[in-house]
Scaffold this active site. Structure first.
Site, mmCIF file in Angstrom:
data_model
loop_
_atom_site.group_PDB
_atom_site.id
_atom_site.type_symbol
_atom_site.label_atom_id
_atom_site.label_comp_id
_atom_site.label_asym_id
_atom_site.label_seq_id
_atom_site.Cartn_x
_atom_site.Cartn_y
_atom_site.Cartn_z
ATOM 1 N N ALA A 248 6.951 -11.047 -2.387
ATOM 2 C CA ALA A 248 7.022 -12.432 -3.186
ATOM 3 C C ALA A 248 7.857 -12.490 -4.439
ATOM 4 O O ALA A 248 7.693 -13.313 -5.238
ATOM 5 C CB ALA A 248 5.989 -13.298 -2.802
ATOM 6 N N ALA A 249 8.143 -11.241 -4.852
ATOM 7 C CA ALA A 249 8.914 -11.092 -6.256
ATOM 8 C C ALA A 249 10.083 -11.758 -6.342
ATOM 9 O O ALA A 249 10.254 -12.548 -7.199
ATOM 10 C CB ALA A 249 9.086 -9.777 -6.622
ATOM 11 N N GLY A 250 10.777 -11.850 -5.187
ATOM 12 C CA GLY A 250 12.108 -12.618 -5.018
ATOM 13 C C GLY A 250 11.740 -14.368 -5.001
ATOM 14 O O GLY A 250 12.351 -15.040 -5.629
#
Ligand code: ADP
Length: 303
Positions: A248-250
């Site tokens: 979920a960094a993006g």
């Protein structure tokens, strides 16, 4: 108002000692459920960073769907347009993780694949209140294509995060105001493998040549870079942190960038804000659990 058209999934994370071999049955050490799906993750991120998100998508008539709606509402995301599809399950991901952190994932798109053109046409009223529309590719690609056309006609700014990567009609690129890609997506869509930094700008210019007004590429621990329609480039370095989980960094980056941008920040400042949000996200395990709050990001930047 930011319309997010995309997926809603319930993620089941099954922790095991060793991943099962062919034909093997094993006992889980721990089982946990988390709300996920790129659409819902990005809607949550937008809300946590202080902008208004309206979620468009579908769930099944089941407990997972109800839990997803309840969680989005708690986050302050508008859920009234989410459709309930009879006869299919809410989208789900089954993630096996072993003691080394190696995983295998099986995804059931479920109701996400029922987000069809009819649904988009039925929800015309949501488009009337929107200023921006954010799309990913976890719903049928024809639906994404229709939504881009519809937004263009209604003068809604279109932001596309083409993940998981797929091709859309070439003529639609000129209707995209902002394309947010990671290095894999950049390589796939441009046809240029960005194995070295020198290829990044070249690949981005291929997308600008297709008509995209602004391309933003996320570069993991290297930060992010943007290119506008006149090929002007701006680079923002990443924050140095100890990354433990890039899940979920993006999505965090995308939500942070848009929220900051629509609240009036300029793009360069928004990229710095989004880099900070991404850097915080990679220090925490999980998807929506790792998306920080606005105040966390502000504190992090000030330090
Ligand atoms: P994706 O997860 O979609 O592949 P990236 O890995 O490019 O996306 O990460 C998105 C953003 O998160 C990056 O642009 C950066 O700002 C931040 N980020 C990711 N990994 C790190 C890291 N190791 N250190 C600091 N920031 C990071």
């Amino acid at each position: 108002q930011i319309l997010v058209i995309g997926s809603l999934n319930m993620d089941t994370v099954i922790t095991v000692e060793n991943l099962p071999k062919d034909g093997e049955t094993i006992i889980a050490k721990e089982v946990n459920k988390f709300c996920g799906g790129k659409g819902s993750n990005q809607a949550v991120a937008i809300a946590r960073f202080g902008a208004n998100a309206i979620m468009l998508g579908k769930i099944g008539k089941d407990e997972n769907g109800k839990a997803l709606i309840a969680s989005l509402e708690k986050e302050g995301v508008t859920t009234e347009y989410i459709g309930i599809e009879e006869g299919v399950l809410t989208g789900a991901a089954f993630i096996n993780v072993d003691k080394e952190g190696t995983n295998t994932i099986v995804v059931d798109p479920g109701a996400n694949y029922s987000v069809d053109k009819d649904y988009i046409n039925e929800k015309a009223s949501a488009f009337r209140v929107a200023d921006y529309c954010l799309l990913q590719y976890e719903v049928p690609i024809e639906t994404v294509e229709l939504a881009i056309e519809k937004c263009y006609e209604e003068d809604i700014k279109v932001i596309v995060n083409p993940s998981p990567v797929a091709q859309i009609k070439e003529t639609l690129y000129e209707k995209i105001d902002m394309l947010i890609v990671n290095e894999t997506e950049l390589s796939e869509l441009s046809g240029i493998q960005v194995v070295e930094d020198v290829y990044i700008q070249k690949a981005m210019s291929v997308l600008v040549n297709k008509g995209v007004k602004c391309v933003i590429a996320t570069l993991g621990s290297k930060g992010s870079i943007y290119m506008d329609a006149s090929y002007k480039v701006e680079y923002q370095e990443a924050f140095k942190v100890n990354a433990i989980d890039s899940t979920a960094a993006g999505d965090t980056f995308t939500g942070a960038l848009i929220a900051s941008f629509v609240k009036g920040g300029d793009l360069k400042k928004s990229m710095r804000f989004a880099n900070a949000a991404g850097a915080i996200a990679v220090q925490t395990k999980g998807a929506q659990d790792s998306i920080p709050m606005l105040s966390d990001v502000e504190k992090f930047i000030a330090e």
